[in-house]
Design an enzyme around this catalytic site. Structure first.
Site, PDB file in Angstrom:
ATOM      1  N   GLU A 181       0.827  -1.220   0.000  1.00 51.09           N
ATOM      2  CA  GLU A 181       0.000   0.000   0.000  1.00 51.09           C
ATOM      3  C   GLU A 181       0.861   1.271   0.000  1.00 51.09           C
ATOM      4  O   GLU A 181       0.540   2.255   0.667  1.00 51.09           O
ATOM      5  CB  GLU A 181      -0.965  -0.003   1.190  1.00 51.09           C
ATOM      6  CG  GLU A 181      -1.956  -1.152   1.164  1.00 51.09           C
ATOM      7  CD  GLU A 181      -2.968  -1.101   2.283  1.00 51.09           C
ATOM      8  OE1 GLU A 181      -2.721  -0.413   3.292  1.00 51.09           O
ATOM      9  OE2 GLU A 181      -4.025  -1.754   2.157  1.00 51.09           O
ATOM     10  N   GLU A 252      -6.715  -7.819  -0.666  1.00 50.46           N
ATOM     11  CA  GLU A 252      -7.297  -7.680   0.685  1.00 50.46           C
ATOM     12  C   GLU A 252      -8.771  -7.311   0.573  1.00 50.46           C
ATOM     13  O   GLU A 252      -9.120  -6.172   0.287  1.00 50.46           O
ATOM     14  CB  GLU A 252      -6.567  -6.616   1.513  1.00 50.46           C
ATOM     15  CG  GLU A 252      -5.205  -7.017   2.001  1.00 50.46           C
ATOM     16  CD  GLU A 252      -4.634  -6.029   3.024  1.00 50.46           C
ATOM     17  OE1 GLU A 252      -5.410  -5.228   3.595  1.00 50.46           O
ATOM     18  OE2 GLU A 252      -3.403  -6.054   3.236  1.00 50.46           O
TER      19      GLU A 252
END
Length: 808
Positions: A181, A252
């Site tokens: 991320e 995710e």
């Protein structure tokens, strides 16, 4: 000849055990390609250090039964290299053993090396010694950081290669991740961000694992690294891969959300999860990972700032490894339905069209004529659509999956799976004062410290992550009779306990949202020398954000009356005495004098008792609802931090029960030690057995039959003898338990659902007796909500069946 027979036997044994041997892994714009075959894959995150080796096989088996193809895990650098050059891959840290267990059960692995992982893990998974490398800037085009990141990444890759675990070697790892991320913080690094991304990708690919690499939430992931999506709504939000030659991957899909002390539980319904997954697949997605599939436990001091010890307990497998229904079952049905569509999904052409403003169809058809469709209703009300000359009723905000473009096999909003209720039953109470011992933690003063500075030190740089605790002490002269004064302390720690001349004068704490807080207390100063002892407490280190190495924690301003003590001779002590002596261990316990239990109205006190392990194999947990804040150890192993006194806005503790893995226990003579900071009462603690005690089903006539009974239209027409598929209430007790009592049963128009139910105005009076006949004494049963079974208590009305049963 003997060698040939041995070879054949080995191959047969491997096949019997279902060991995953992936072969070559590549990708194209449709999906990952494993050993020449395109794949739609469902993955589940299970983190090896958040459970125990004794739990791994069961967790993986339940994931596989739930339709999971891949187990995804981070690599926890902080655990494995706590000091530079000193490695630990034992016990819960044995990543190779974990991956081999996944392989033995026939599943693949996605290895997220990071090495920054966030994951609500203290310091984002970085070992704290990185902080002290001169000139280092984490996650940037910074040579000291890149050197260490490459060294660690290479070590893990070489370890996996040496064990033959990559698919390119015939192993089970089909995917790896570098960074995590990063796009969320990239702008903060200005011109040092983009070259770091390019370097990280090139470095990873250069390690030649033979399997693809991904970067999640990184729209500009350099070729050949695949950019992937993280979040709850990737079905709607994902912009897609940054190249037509890359597949759509979702690394995710949050099954709930992590919880913090003082925060409410974040629930996410199985219907919402299923809708987003089905939409993602309908839009050419081919890989979905559930984060978490099993969250587990943040043992010891591993959780990041303010994060609870229990992690993603609302996942399909709960903290204890028990199946959480209906989430697990509803997703299993979803996986089965999508797998029925695999051939047209992977080899067919996609067409889309709208039925109206809020309804849409995604249709896949291949050259052989096989067809699959996803009918989407975004509206908040029912919708009727005509598709291929057949009328279909679509539930509000749902997706219907038609594996043959004619018959609906699954609808994301229709939950047919049973509900399960978890019970915590006390099996041992610790309410006897004679069984407890206590040790009072000493309050250090300035003259008992060896570390001295004329400034307020930053806490993390001082403790080096060796302890949550740092004492700030000062001594000053007050030349007047006893007088009242005001102590004011501002801090960027998490908790503060203040003592003046050895007497407790107040506590304060911050929250996950409020990073800075202050303590103000009226204190009595004596004529002469006064000792101020301030205990600053961290509840985990930060786990993310830009420039982590520059974070400040601890005290930053101290004032008594009108005098500031920010620049003043301070004495420091890292950790508590009992902690430094490890009095929670067998050897350390003998280094101090334990006294008989005195009173629960004390602070900074250690408690110790002994107990025997409960019979059976059910998971067990400590009910610490009577305690305040601290940490608990069983036989020297930390169960984790507890903070029961920090209530949610609704007035409840964020976490009351704390998992004690069975592998922590001996049959008899187990030692429980607690460090209590506030004034908890150990006499109220109990050891509870955890089990699924009740199962409930709620299915109407309009629900769909079980997906595993679905057959394509062609087969229905060819085999007229196939019995009519009907919806069913299917109840199943956990292994070793049977249905012992029907707590409630009604066929008719019940109100509510399995969470709260009641008879409606229409009820078949023989509901309970019929269900008892079918279900009592069995580990599971299936019963149809139909007039043929129960009679028709109210003709022309839509009816449902609700059954709530007890498992013992």
């Amino acid at each position: 000849m003997a060698n040939w027979l041995l070879c054949c036997f080995t191959l047969l044994l491997t096949a019997a055990l279902g060991t995953a041997r992936a072969g070559d892994v590549t990708y194209d714009g449709r999906s990952l390609v494993i050993d020449g075959q395109h794949k739609i894959l469902f993955s589940g995150s299970i983190h090896y250090p958040r459970s125990t080796p004794e739990m791994w096989a069961s967790l993986i088996a339940k994931a596989k039964e739930g339709g999971i193809d891949v187990i995804q895990t981070y690599v926890f650098w902080k655990l494995h290299e706590p000091q530079k050059g000193e490695y630990d891959f034992r016990g819960r840290n044995d990543i190779v053993r974990f991956i081999k267990e996944v392989q033995a059960q026939g599943l693949y692995v996605c290895l997220r090396i990071g090495p920054f992982i966030e994951s609500e893990w203290s310091y984002g998974g970085f070992p704290f010694w990185l902080h002290d490398i001169p000139g280092i800037v984490f996650r940037s085009d910074n040579e000291p950081f890149k050197f260490e990141m490459q060294r660690w990444t290479r070590k893990i890759v070489e370890m996996m290669k040496s064990e033959g675990l990559y698919a390119s070697q015939g192993g089970t790892i089909i995917l790896s991740q570098i960074e995590n991320e990063y796009q969320m913080v990239q702008a903060a690094f200005h011109e040092k961000g983009p070259p770091y991304v390019r370097w990280a990708a090139k470095m990873a690919v250069g390690l030649q694992t033979g399997v693809p690499w991904v970067m999640c939430k990184q729209d500009d992931a350099p070729d050949p690294v695949i950019n992937s999506c993280n979040g709850m709504r990737c079905g709607e939000k994902f912009k897609g891969p940054n190249s037509p030659n890359k597949p759509s991957l979702w690394t995710e899909n949050w099954t709930s959300f992590y919880q913090v002390y003082g925060g409410e539980t974040n629930m996410r319904s199985p219907q919402e999860i299923a809708f987003q997954v089905a939409l993602f697949i309908a839009k050419k997605g081919s890989y979905v990972n559930y984060y978490m599939y099993h969250g587990g436990t943040n043992f010891g001091r591993s959780a990041s700032a303010y994060v609870t010890t229990s992690y993603y307990d609302q996942a399909p497998l709960d903290e204890y490894g028990l199946i959480r229904q209906p989430k697990w079952g509803h997703l299993k049905e979803l996986h089965d339905a999508i797998k029925f569509c695999s051939k047209p999904l992977l080899s067919g052409e996609q067409t889309t069209f709208a039925f109206g403003e809020h309804q849409q169809a995604y249709v896949y058809k291949d050259n052989s004529g096989e067809c699959a469709a996803f009918l989407v209703n975004y509206d908040s009300v029912d919708a009727k659509v005509l598709f291929q000359n057949l009328s279909h009723k679509l539930s509000p905000q749902s997706i219907s999956i038609l594996p043959d473009c004619k018959n609906i096999a699954f609808n994301t909003a229709k939950v047919s799976s049973q509900y399960g209720k978890r019970s915590m039953v006390p099996c041992q109470k610790f309410d006897s004062t004679s069984k407890w011992e206590e040790y009072k933690e000493s309050i250090p003063t300035y003259d008992k410290t060896s570390l001295r500075q004329n400034i307020l030190l930053e806490q993390m740089s001082t403790t080096k992550d060796k302890s949550d605790y740092l004492w700030y002490t000062l001594r000053f002269q007050h030349n007047s009779p006893n007088a009242q004064a005001t102590l004011n302390v501002e801090t960027r720690g998490h908790v503060l306990h203040a003592f003046v001349n050895g007497i407790f004068v107040g506590s304060a704490h911050g929250s996950h949202e409020s990073k800075v807080f202050s303590l103000e207390s009226s204190v009595t100063l004596k004529n002469g020398v006064n000792d101020i002892s301030l205990l600053s407490v961290m509840v985990g280190l930060p786990d993310g954000g830009a420039y982590m190495e520059r974070r400040f924690a601890g005290l930053h301003r101290v004032k008594i009356q009108d005098k500031y003590f920010t620049r003043y001779p301070w004495g420091y002590k890292v950790g508590l005495l009992g902690e430094n002596l490890k009095i929670y261990s067998v050897l350390g316990s003998n280094k101090v004098h334990w006294k008989s239990f005195g009173s629960s109205d004390q602070r900074l006190i250690w408690y110790k008792t002994q107990f025997d392990a409960p019979e059976g194999s059910d998971p067990v947990a400590l009910n610490l609802g009577s305690m305040g804040k601290g940490e608990a150890w069983v036989n020297g192993q930390s169960v984790g931090r507890y903070w029961v006194a920090f209530h949610t806005p609704k007035g409840y503790p964020s976490q009351t029960w704390y998992h004690v893995p069975r592998s922590f226990l001996k049959p008899t003579g187990n030692t429980l030690v607690l460090m209590e900071e506030e004034h908890g009462n150990p006499l109220g603690i109990s050891l509870d057995k955890v089990s699924i005690s009740k199962v409930c089903g709620h299915v109407s006539e309009s629900h769909l039959p079980p997906v595993n009974s679905w057959v394509p239209q062609s087969q229905r027409e060819e085999e007229k003898h196939i019995s009519r598929r009907t919806p069913n209430v299917q109840l199943s007790c956990p292994m070793g338990r049977t249905i012992s009592k029907i707590l409630f049963a009604t066929y008719g128009t019940p109100s509510g659902d399995c969470e709260s139910y009641a008879h409606g105005r229409c009820h078949s009076p023989n509901s309970t007796s019929i269900v008892e006949q079918v279900c009592l004494g069995k580990s599971g049963c299936s019963i149809s909500p139909s007039n043929q079974v129960f009679g028709d208590p109210c003709p022309n009305l839509h009816k449902s069946l609700v059954v709530d049963a007890e498992c013992t």
